[in-house]
Enzyme design. Sequence first.
Site, PDB file in Angstrom:
ATOM      1  N   HIS A  52      -2.747  -0.506   3.132  1.00 53.75           N
ATOM      2  CA  HIS A  52      -2.728   0.923   2.746  1.00 53.75           C
ATOM      3  C   HIS A  52      -3.959   1.652   3.285  1.00 53.75           C
ATOM      4  O   HIS A  52      -4.495   2.544   2.629  1.00 53.75           O
ATOM      5  CB  HIS A  52      -2.660   1.085   1.219  1.00 53.75           C
ATOM      6  CG  HIS A  52      -1.423   0.521   0.603  1.00 53.75           C
ATOM      7  ND1 HIS A  52      -0.303   1.291   0.339  1.00 53.75           N
ATOM      8  CD2 HIS A  52      -1.120  -0.728   0.199  1.00 53.75           C
ATOM      9  CE1 HIS A  52       0.630   0.531  -0.219  1.00 53.75           C
ATOM     10  NE2 HIS A  52       0.169  -0.701  -0.300  1.00 53.75           N
ATOM     11  N   ASN A  86       4.738   2.301  -5.096  1.00 54.63           N
ATOM     12  CA  ASN A  86       5.244   2.476  -3.739  1.00 54.63           C
ATOM     13  C   ASN A  86       6.463   3.395  -3.763  1.00 54.63           C
ATOM     14  O   ASN A  86       6.960   3.743  -4.829  1.00 54.63           O
ATOM     15  CB  ASN A  86       5.662   1.120  -3.145  1.00 54.63           C
ATOM     16  CG  ASN A  86       4.473   0.311  -2.623  1.00 54.63           C
ATOM     17  OD1 ASN A  86       3.390   0.841  -2.420  1.00 54.63           O
ATOM     18  ND2 ASN A  86       4.694  -0.970  -2.418  1.00 54.63           N
TER      19      ASN A  86
HETATM   20 FE1  HDE Z   1      -1.560  -3.339  -3.513  1.00 55.37          FE
HETATM   21  N1  HDE Z   1      -3.458  -3.510  -2.857  1.00 55.37           N
HETATM   22  N2  HDE Z   1      -1.466  -5.351  -3.792  1.00 55.37           N
HETATM   23  N3  HDE Z   1       0.446  -3.247  -3.999  1.00 55.37           N
HETATM   24  N4  HDE Z   1      -1.552  -1.388  -3.198  1.00 55.37           N
HETATM   25  C1  HDE Z   1      -4.212  -2.504  -2.422  1.00 55.37           C
HETATM   26  O1  HDE Z   1      -6.456  -2.142  -3.015  1.00 55.37           O
HETATM   27  C2  HDE Z   1      -2.525  -6.170  -3.819  1.00 55.37           C
HETATM   28  C3  HDE Z   1       1.233  -4.277  -4.402  1.00 55.37           C
HETATM   29  C4  HDE Z   1      -0.571  -0.499  -3.494  1.00 55.37           C
HETATM   30  O2  HDE Z   1      -4.081   4.614  -2.105  1.00 55.37           O
HETATM   31  C5  HDE Z   1      -5.638  -2.916  -2.192  1.00 55.37           C
HETATM   32  O3  HDE Z   1      -7.904  -0.404  -2.861  1.00 55.37           O
HETATM   33  C6  HDE Z   1      -2.131  -7.495  -4.212  1.00 55.37           C
HETATM   34  C7  HDE Z   1       2.440  -3.788  -4.992  1.00 55.37           C
HETATM   35  C8  HDE Z   1      -0.977   0.835  -3.129  1.00 55.37           C
HETATM   36  O4  HDE Z   1      -5.922   3.461  -2.360  1.00 55.37           O
HETATM   37  C9  HDE Z   1      -5.671  -4.386  -2.621  1.00 55.37           C
HETATM   38  C10 HDE Z   1      -0.783  -7.434  -4.407  1.00 55.37           C
HETATM   39  C11 HDE Z   1       2.350  -2.434  -4.936  1.00 55.37           C
HETATM   40  C12 HDE Z   1      -2.254   0.699  -2.603  1.00 55.37           C
HETATM   41  C13 HDE Z   1      -4.229  -4.614  -3.009  1.00 55.37           C
HETATM   42  C14 HDE Z   1      -0.371  -6.088  -4.152  1.00 55.37           C
HETATM   43  C15 HDE Z   1       1.099  -2.109  -4.313  1.00 55.37           C
HETATM   44  C16 HDE Z   1      -2.597  -0.699  -2.676  1.00 55.37           C
HETATM   45  C17 HDE Z   1      -6.143  -2.649  -0.811  1.00 55.37           C
HETATM   46  C18 HDE Z   1       0.155  -8.566  -4.805  1.00 55.37           C
HETATM   47  C19 HDE Z   1       3.378  -1.409  -5.415  1.00 55.37           C
HETATM   48  C20 HDE Z   1      -3.133   1.782  -2.033  1.00 55.37           C
HETATM   49  C21 HDE Z   1      -7.166  -1.554  -0.940  1.00 55.37           C
HETATM   50  C22 HDE Z   1      -0.180  -9.174  -6.037  1.00 55.37           C
HETATM   51  C23 HDE Z   1       3.649  -1.463  -6.831  1.00 55.37           C
HETATM   52  C24 HDE Z   1      -3.922   2.485  -3.090  1.00 55.37           C
HETATM   53  C25 HDE Z   1      -7.240  -1.275  -2.348  1.00 55.37           C
HETATM   54  C26 HDE Z   1      -4.708   3.615  -2.480  1.00 55.37           C
HETATM   55  C27 HDE Z   1      -3.818  -1.232  -2.271  1.00 55.37           C
HETATM   56  C28 HDE Z   1      -3.806  -5.792  -3.481  1.00 55.37           C
HETATM   57  C29 HDE Z   1       0.968  -5.677  -4.234  1.00 55.37           C
HETATM   58  C30 HDE Z   1       0.705  -0.761  -4.084  1.00 55.37           C
HETATM   59  C31 HDE Z   1      -6.181  -5.372  -1.604  1.00 55.37           C
HETATM   60  C32 HDE Z   1      -3.045  -8.688  -4.337  1.00 55.37           C
HETATM   61  C33 HDE Z   1       3.570  -4.620  -5.591  1.00 55.37           C
HETATM   62  C34 HDE Z   1      -0.168   2.115  -3.269  1.00 55.37           C
HETATM   63  O5  HDE Z   1      -6.503  -4.572  -3.711  1.00 55.37           O
END
Ligand code: HDE
Length: 698
Positions: free
Chosen positions: A81, A154
């Site tokens: 993202h 999402n």
């Molecule tokens: Fe994320 N995800 N994600 N994700 N995600 C990040 O956090 C992570 C997942 C989502 O505009 C990171 O600040 C793991 C699902 C959005 O700043 C990080 C897992 C969904 C955004 C991270 C998931 C998301 C992130 C990267 C599996 C939808 C952007 C930078 C367990 C429900 C937020 C940060 C923004 C961002 C980890 C799965 C949505 C690395 C470990 C499911 C919208 O922390």
Amino acid sequence: MATNSDFETTRGNGGETHQQVPAKGPHEGSGHLTTNQGIRVSDNQNSLKSGARGPTLLEDFVLREKIFHFDHERIPERIVHARGSAAHGFFEVYESLADITKADLFQRPGEKTPVFVRFSTVAGGAGSVDTPRDVRGFAVKFYTQEGNWDLVGNNIPVFFIQDAIKFPDLVHAVKMEADRAYPQAGSAHDTFWDWASLMPETTHMLMWAMSDRTIPRSLRTIEGFGIHTFQLVDAKGGVTFCKFHWKPKLGVQSTLWDEALKLQAADNDYHRRDLFEAIDTGNFPEWELGLQLFDQAFADALPYDVLDPTKIIPEEVLPVRIVGRMVLDRNVDNFFAETEQVAFCPANIVPGVDFSNDPLLQGRLFSYLDTQKSRLGTANFHQIPINAPKCPFMNFQRDGQMQMAVPKGRANYEPNSLAEHGEDGGPRECPATGFTTVEGRAEADEQGGKLRIRAELFADHYSQARLFWTSLTDNERAHVASSFTFELSKVGLEQVPPRMLANLRNVDEDLAKRVAGGLGIELPKKAPAAREPFAMDPSPALSIQANMKDTLEGRAVGILIADGSDGAEIKAVVAAVKKAGGKPVIVAPKVGGAKLADGSVMKADGQLAGSPSQIFDAVAIILSEVGCKALLKEAAAVQFAMDAFGHLKAIGASAAARPLLDKAGVEPDAGVTDLGAAFVEAAKKRFWARELNVRTLA
Ligand code: HDE
């Protein structure tokens, strides 16, 4: 109370006296240029040299500080993202939800809570394009009176994986390949499909990813989903399960694949610009918040598991209750300070909301806090203005890098009895209003202790993938089949496409056949399913095409003119488009304008070569005979009409523009009109019936 750093010293009369006045924030205002130590700079054009042609001196602290700061302007981009665009706004609750949650923001009808929302693509870097085929992040930070609540979702209601432990594999596989560092921002490559074809649990998400959902028309026209099941908790401790939905006021709209590809060439920042301009011109994007609410008995009766993030509960099975709206009405002042430094975290919840045991959500609760420390460099990132709660916050956490607060007194531990001594003893916990975790079911005991295992119903990977397929229109199915074909056609590993097809046979035989046909390969044997899929009733709510709104609101109409065009015709179209709520955009070969039939000059909003028709929702082509003759030799003009037709858009044209339409291969149909009332009506639609005449789909 102000500290010394809140004041700046200004010279009084004659420069002998000093008085202190409150300063603006760093870098605000238009007074004297200073260093970061407040020393006024006498020359910001020339570094300090030993003689006019001599070497630059190390002593030049103005130069050194400026370059040093510049060298450190970037922070690590988000691992996923990374590319995002954001805005401020508010959430307004329609009715009191006190019967289901004690969350403060849902108590008083009409009350507004400030929000900050960041949209993003997933796979590409911060400088990648806005329109690849990709999932869009939809992250909302509510600054409630009882603390920050982040709903980090999402634009697709399911996810690729069921367990957080698979996330690094997913992200490694989808991002650019480790040795060659391409492709940027796209899944059409070996490693992604190698991994996905070995992971049947991705199948439902792949169906969505290969659909038009991942090539949205605008960030203003995407839905948002919390994905996981959450819990809402009322004042008495009563629990309701909840799935969160954001529904765009403009309806869901997407582009066609060919259009998305051409948008990348036309404008790298298509979505960022669209969001910024809409807010800047007062066309505030709006979504309604919907809740799917259910209890344990309902969940237990479903043939799929509500803790499995690869499953939805169709709206036809459990309606979405609309409870409020969110309006984005203010652009950020500074991209870095706000959009880049905002730190979302699904673990940020408020009393009245709680997590579920969804194993993907549970893993996320760890990841985000950890990632913010590495991106923002300090455990004090919550003090950055965009991240700080707007309600009071106080505790005994102290010190650390970039500490902005200046706590007074000795109370940095608890319990303490300093108050008995007349000192400030600091804050105390509150069992009545403090956050308490829902006790939940003693599942570990019921199910046999600590295990690396998944719940039984998680093994059904195909029923809902099939539900998605059967809920789409014919055009949408063709798009899904064609996207699978396109993506797999980019895969060089021979074993991968057959393996993927073997999985797809479990979703739908016709889909698998069409993709195999599109690739020109044999249909392989069906892969054994870990659990036999069962039939589900189609969910019409899942189709974009069937639910598209016939409207010009929030849409743009490109009006191509040239020397000799009729001013009255142009004015009439402009007025009609505006009246219908659309945005007319004049396009001419020269941005300075075109000389109209009556000799007047009409300025253009965009030059033809830089304003292709893919950036518009419909086009009008208003030309005289002479103008048309000139444009017949202009590839950009021919392409303008050809792409509008190919992208199934309405084309309104003056009679004299016909030769250009002919050269562009525009055939008469309901979407090709004159410039009268029929055009504005047509401009509200896409002409799906045209599609099979303009391209072969799988
Ligand atoms: Fe994320 N995800 N994600 N994700 N995600 C990040 O956090 C992570 C997942 C989502 O505009 C990171 O600040 C793991 C699902 C959005 O700043 C990080 C897992 C969904 C955004 C991270 C998931 C998301 C992130 C990267 C599996 C939808 C952007 C930078 C367990 C429900 C937020 C940060 C923004 C961002 C980890 C799965 C949505 C690395 C470990 C499911 C919208 O922390």
